[in-house]
Design an enzyme around this catalytic site. Structure first.
Site: not given
Ligand code: PGA
Length: 248
Positions: A8-10, A166, A95, A205, A226-227, A160, A93
């Site tokens: 997930n490159w956000k 994150g 977010e 994470s 993600g990251g 999640e 998601h």
């Protein structure tokens, strides 16, 4: 079923670096036992889809509108994602639930729109830190599953814990085992036999150093990253820790 490792490159990556990252993932993807997916921002989907054309790596969006078309300024439909080269979409998601007030009902409508357009949905669920401290994690996730997933549901669920996203904090293997077993049971209760085949990704994470232990937990069907998906080496290291045919 193989495990699915989804990036997930956000809101990261202009088209140039996105194409390079996709090429890096493509170069290391051959021969991996798991399935691979990358979800760039809308503007980079076409670039990434071209860079990955003919490879094993699938492309997805990060959201879509519940309607097929119309006066919805700033929104993107599922058919538009598909037209740009996506075959998957992340929906609900945390977010988006937090920053855009998305409700379970809206997410369910989006899932229906996605499936209608031929996209495979990944529906995200997970409790906040306050909810976990209050001991409400299973209740919250049970309600999210009941509310966000249409019946029947031919897609993937991603669990999640919001407090792990994150933050560098991850759930303990024991907590992961408890929550994934609960979700598996809940899917069985709500969807019967078909619920047993729904993959349940873990996210929050996940990185090369903890991927093998998290991905080895029962009922973990892959990872939503993600990251660590923003560097091809890290993403591929996680993918190498994933399992093949017995991965659900
Ligand atoms: P993270 O994000 O790996 O950076 O915690 C996961 C996600 O939000 O999907």
């Amino acid at each position: 079923m193989p495990q699915l490792i989804a990036g997930n490159w956000k809101m990261h990556m202009l088209r140039g670096p996105a194409g390079e990252l996709a090429a890096g993932v493509r170069a290391g993807a051959r021969g991996l036992a798991c399935e691979l997916l990358v979800c760039p921002p809308f503007t980079a989907i076409e670039t990434v889809a071209r860079a990955l054309g003919g490879s094993e790596v699938a492309v997805g969006g990060q959201d879509c509108h519940p309607k097929g078309q119309g006066a919805h300024t700033g929104d993107v439909s599922a058919a538009m994602l598909r037209d740009a080269g996506a075959s998957w979409v992340i929906l609900g998601h945390s977010e988006r639930r937090q920053n855009h007030g998305e409700t379970d009902e809206l997410i369910r409508e989006k899932v229906l729109a996605a499936v209608d357009a031929g996209l495979m949905p990944i529906v995200c669920v997970g409790e906040t830190e306050d909810q976990r401290v209050a001991g409400q994690e299973t209740e919250v996730v049970g309600w999210q599953i009941a509310g966000s997933l249409p019946k029947p549901f031919a897609g993937v669920v991603a669990y999640e814990p919001v407090w792990a996203i994150g933050t560098g904090r991850t759930a303990t293997e024991q907590d992961v085992a408890i929550m994934h077993a609960f979700i598996r049971e809940e899917l069985g209760r709500q969807f019967g036999e078909a619920g047993q085949g729904i993959r349940i990704l873990h996210g929050g994470s996940m990185r090369p150093a903890n991927a093998a232990s998290l991905l080895a937990v029962r009922h973990v069907g892959g990872g939503l990253i993600g990251g660590a998906s923003l560097k091809a080496d890290d993403f591929l290291a996680i993918a190498r820790a994933a399992r093949g045919a017995d991965g659900v």
